[in-house]
Write a protein that holds these residues in place. Structure first.
Motif, PDB file in Angstrom:
ATOM      1  N   GLN A 238       8.177  -9.408   1.699  1.00 50.31           N
ATOM      2  CA  GLN A 238       7.723  -9.595   3.070  1.00 50.31           C
ATOM      3  C   GLN A 238       7.972  -8.343   3.902  1.00 50.31           C
ATOM      4  O   GLN A 238       7.116  -7.934   4.697  1.00 50.31           O
ATOM      5  CB  GLN A 238       8.432 -10.794   3.705  1.00 50.31           C
ATOM      6  CG  GLN A 238       7.933 -11.119   5.110  1.00 50.31           C
ATOM      7  CD  GLN A 238       6.459 -11.427   5.153  1.00 50.31           C
ATOM      8  OE1 GLN A 238       5.977 -12.307   4.449  1.00 50.31           O
ATOM      9  NE2 GLN A 238       5.708 -10.693   5.983  1.00 50.31           N
ATOM     10  N   GLN A 239       9.128  -7.718   3.749  1.00 50.92           N
ATOM     11  CA  GLN A 239       9.405  -6.471   4.464  1.00 50.92           C
ATOM     12  C   GLN A 239       8.419  -5.386   4.057  1.00 50.92           C
ATOM     13  O   GLN A 239       7.962  -4.598   4.894  1.00 50.92           O
ATOM     14  CB  GLN A 239      10.840  -6.021   4.181  1.00 50.92           C
ATOM     15  CG  GLN A 239      11.899  -6.897   4.831  1.00 50.92           C
ATOM     16  CD  GLN A 239      13.302  -6.583   4.338  1.00 50.92           C
ATOM     17  OE1 GLN A 239      13.494  -6.027   3.255  1.00 50.92           O
ATOM     18  NE2 GLN A 239      14.299  -6.952   5.117  1.00 50.92           N
ATOM     19  N   ALA A 240       8.099  -5.348   2.770  1.00 53.76           N
ATOM     20  CA  ALA A 240       7.134  -4.362   2.288  1.00 53.76           C
ATOM     21  C   ALA A 240       5.757  -4.611   2.905  1.00 53.76           C
ATOM     22  O   ALA A 240       5.064  -3.669   3.317  1.00 53.76           O
ATOM     23  CB  ALA A 240       7.055  -4.406   0.766  1.00 53.76           C
ATOM     24  N   MET A 241       5.352  -5.882   2.993  1.00 50.38           N
ATOM     25  CA  MET A 241       4.055  -6.201   3.601  1.00 50.38           C
ATOM     26  C   MET A 241       4.018  -5.810   5.075  1.00 50.38           C
ATOM     27  O   MET A 241       3.010  -5.299   5.569  1.00 50.38           O
ATOM     28  CB  MET A 241       3.749  -7.685   3.429  1.00 50.38           C
ATOM     29  CG  MET A 241       3.304  -8.065   2.034  1.00 50.38           C
ATOM     30  SD  MET A 241       2.735  -9.785   1.907  1.00 50.38           S
ATOM     31  CE  MET A 241       4.302 -10.637   1.766  1.00 50.38           C
ATOM     32  N   ASP A 242       5.122  -6.035   5.780  1.00 50.76           N
ATOM     33  CA  ASP A 242       5.182  -5.660   7.201  1.00 50.76           C
ATOM     34  C   ASP A 242       5.016  -4.157   7.375  1.00 50.76           C
ATOM     35  O   ASP A 242       4.319  -3.691   8.286  1.00 50.76           O
ATOM     36  CB  ASP A 242       6.510  -6.116   7.804  1.00 50.76           C
ATOM     37  CG  ASP A 242       6.639  -7.632   7.878  1.00 50.76           C
ATOM     38  OD1 ASP A 242       5.595  -8.313   7.795  1.00 50.76           O
ATOM     39  OD2 ASP A 242       7.776  -8.128   7.993  1.00 50.76           O
ATOM     40  N   THR A 243       5.674  -3.392   6.506  1.00 52.21           N
ATOM     41  CA  THR A 243       5.555  -1.925   6.564  1.00 52.21           C
ATOM     42  C   THR A 243       4.141  -1.501   6.211  1.00 52.21           C
ATOM     43  O   THR A 243       3.540  -0.644   6.883  1.00 52.21           O
ATOM     44  CB  THR A 243       6.557  -1.280   5.593  1.00 52.21           C
ATOM     45  OG1 THR A 243       7.883  -1.629   5.973  1.00 52.21           O
ATOM     46  CG2 THR A 243       6.411   0.234   5.590  1.00 52.21           C
ATOM     47  N   LEU A 244       3.598  -2.095   5.170  1.00 54.35           N
ATOM     48  CA  LEU A 244       2.271  -1.718   4.676  1.00 54.35           C
ATOM     49  C   LEU A 244       1.189  -1.938   5.724  1.00 54.35           C
ATOM     50  O   LEU A 244       0.341  -1.074   5.966  1.00 54.35           O
ATOM     51  CB  LEU A 244       1.965  -2.535   3.423  1.00 54.35           C
ATOM     52  CG  LEU A 244       0.646  -2.256   2.723  1.00 54.35           C
ATOM     53  CD1 LEU A 244       0.719  -0.959   1.948  1.00 54.35           C
ATOM     54  CD2 LEU A 244       0.279  -3.408   1.793  1.00 54.35           C
ATOM     55  N   THR A 245       1.210  -3.102   6.357  1.00 55.76           N
ATOM     56  CA  THR A 245       0.139  -3.443   7.299  1.00 55.76           C
ATOM     57  C   THR A 245       0.183  -2.597   8.572  1.00 55.76           C
ATOM     58  O   THR A 245      -0.807  -2.540   9.301  1.00 55.76           O
ATOM     59  CB  THR A 245       0.200  -4.934   7.674  1.00 55.76           C
ATOM     60  OG1 THR A 245       1.526  -5.257   8.134  1.00 55.76           O
ATOM     61  CG2 THR A 245      -0.128  -5.800   6.468  1.00 55.76           C
ATOM     62  N   ALA A 246       1.294  -1.932   8.831  1.00 58.36           N
ATOM     63  CA  ALA A 246       1.411  -1.106  10.032  1.00 58.36           C
ATOM     64  C   ALA A 246       0.793   0.281   9.865  1.00 58.36           C
ATOM     65  O   ALA A 246       0.586   0.998  10.848  1.00 58.36           O
ATOM     66  CB  ALA A 246       2.885  -0.952  10.419  1.00 58.36           C
ATOM     67  N   TYR A 247       0.488   0.681   8.639  1.00 64.64           N
ATOM     68  CA  TYR A 247      -0.078   2.015   8.420  1.00 64.64           C
ATOM     69  C   TYR A 247      -1.495   2.094   8.975  1.00 64.64           C
ATOM     70  O   TYR A 247      -2.271   1.133   8.912  1.00 64.64           O
ATOM     71  CB  TYR A 247      -0.084   2.373   6.938  1.00 64.64           C
ATOM     72  CG  TYR A 247       1.279   2.738   6.395  1.00 64.64           C
ATOM     73  CD1 TYR A 247       2.027   3.750   6.980  1.00 64.64           C
ATOM     74  CD2 TYR A 247       1.817   2.074   5.293  1.00 64.64           C
ATOM     75  CE1 TYR A 247       3.281   4.086   6.483  1.00 64.64           C
ATOM     76  CE2 TYR A 247       3.060   2.399   4.797  1.00 64.64           C
ATOM     77  CZ  TYR A 247       3.798   3.411   5.393  1.00 64.64           C
ATOM     78  OH  TYR A 247       5.032   3.735   4.913  1.00 64.64           O
TER      79      TYR A 247
END
Length: 419
Positions: free
Chosen positions: A385-394
């Motif tokens: 989930q943390q990875a998805m949050d970071t990914l979607t912000a790019y």
């Protein structure tokens, strides 16, 4: 959503627990990570399958199989992988959770005892060597695996490109070693290598699923083992020139592998994975849409970003006559991205593609282990989930900047010719 809990047993041993009652099973895995050594790589690669064949308590295949059947069809696993400059030797056992055992057995204890028997008491002869018959069979199977990987030209071309990319360095050595290395291994070599592996590896132990780990037991068992190893990706080195190599093989379809090094910080793994997805992984990607579909130049054209290698690989299966055109078309798509040509739809589809794979992580105990083990090289403890949050912000601008940091390093062509 469950979270991973980490217990530092020692400088060399880490225990990670992921407790989730939604699973009906449990998994105990011991991963030994050791720097790749040209003199030992083939020996280490032979060991996991050899030690899991039989133990002093279960001295043949039949008795071991009977014991696994008694444990409600438990399974014993072994494997060897390579992550950057580290070789990873894995042993694991999977079985049902104690709540579903008809006889009321403590399945964690039963499965742990079985795995410890494999780890610490593998079957040996009176000279302290692995049995000749088992050794010969595993050695033959390892050689057959090498032959199979040579015959699979997609695997072979990728490994050949990696060898050229990291020529003279540990990262370029195959996880199984060379055929000559395997042929040269003796039983005496393996006995010494197994003891060395237990004493010099970094241990990453995972207890996963519907179970409570006996932390005290694991601490007592592993506290005196291993050596501290710092896990990190292959250091970045600016390519001094483009290495271009072509080889001919008697196959009908040619392979093209292009490698780009990337100077990426430890928190930029997801950025470059997103870059790879925009370029060539899903069907919405630039390489699929333009090189494969619109121009019809190849059978496949995919990209992958290997974080532990710090490298973007772009791989294609093509007709021999189209090799140059495919290389030019791939370079063109990357150049367009570097100049800023990326649509919102391309970016959105790439993010959805990666997020879907991350959501699937916690559907499998094996995937959970792989996720958190891989994160130890850059972002320890990072959840999907943390990875998805970071990914979607790019943003598109982030990707364009990252694309301009790629440096071409190797172009390897396996040219097909009629057998």
């Amino acid at each position: 959503m469950s979270r991973i809990i980490t217990y530092p047993v020692s400088d060399a041993v880490t225990l990670s627990s992921f407790i989730d009652s939604s699973f009906k099973t449990m998994r105990l895995a011991v991963n030994m990570l050791i720097p790749v050594s040209a003199s030992r790589v083939a020996q280490y690669a032979l060991l996991p399958s050899l030690v899991s064949r039989a133990t002093r308590q279960y001295p043949d295949y039949t008795s071991l199989s009977v014991r696994l059947a008694e444990l409600y069809g438990a399974s014993l696993g072994s494997g060897v992988q390579k992550n950057g400059e580290f070789q990873r030797i894995s042993l694991s056992v999977d079985g049902i959770a104690s709540q579903y055992a008809f006889g009321g057995e403590d399945m964690f204890t039963e499965l742990t005892e079985l795995l410890f028997s494999v780890l610490f008491d593998p079957l040996k002869d009176e000279q302290g060597l692995f049995l000749q018959e088992s050794f010969a069979q595993e050695k033959r199977q390892q050689l057959e695996q090498k032959d199979a990987e040579f015959s699979d030209k997609m695997i072979y071309a990728h490994q050949r490109c990696r060898e050229l990319l990291f020529e003279g360095h540990a990262a370029g050595i195959d996880r199984l070693g060379s055929r000559e290395d395997i042929e040269a291994v003796t039983r005496q070599d393996l006995t010494c290598a197994w003891e060395e592996l237990l004493q010099k590896s970094r241990f990453e132990i995972f207890v996963l699923g519907h179970c409570e780990p006996d932390i005290g037991l694991l601490e007592r068992t592993f506290s005196g083992l291993g050596t501290r190893q710092t896990l990190k990706p292959v250091p970045y080195v600016e390519p001094s020139r483009l290495c271009r190599v072509s080889e001919k093989h008697p196959v009908s379809q040619s392979k093209l592998v292009m490698a780009y090094r990337a100077d990426a910080a430890s928190d930029e793994r997801l950025l470059f994975e997103l870059l790879s997805a925009v370029l060539g992984e899903p069907t919405s990607s630039k390489l699929f849409q333009n090189v494969r579909e619109r121009q019809g130049l190849c059978y496949y054209c995919d990209s992958t970003f290997s974080w532990t290698d710090g490298t973007l690989f772009i791989e294609s299966g093509v007709e021999t006559s189209e090799l140059n055109r495919v290389e030019e078309a791939v370079a063109e798509q990357l150049a367009l991205l570097q100049k800023g040509e990326i649509t919102e739809d391309e970016l959105r589809c790439a993010k959805l593609y990666l997020c879907n794979s991350m959501r699937a992580v916690e559907e499998s105990l094996y995937r959970i282990e792989g996720w958190y083990l891989g994160r130890n090289f850059d972002q320890p403890g990072q959840t999907p989930q943390q990875a998805m949050d970071t990914l979607t912000a790019y943003t598109a601008e982030d990707l364009i900047e990252a694309a301009n940091r790629l440096r071409p390093a190797v172009v390897y062509a396996l040219k097909g010719e009629e057998p």
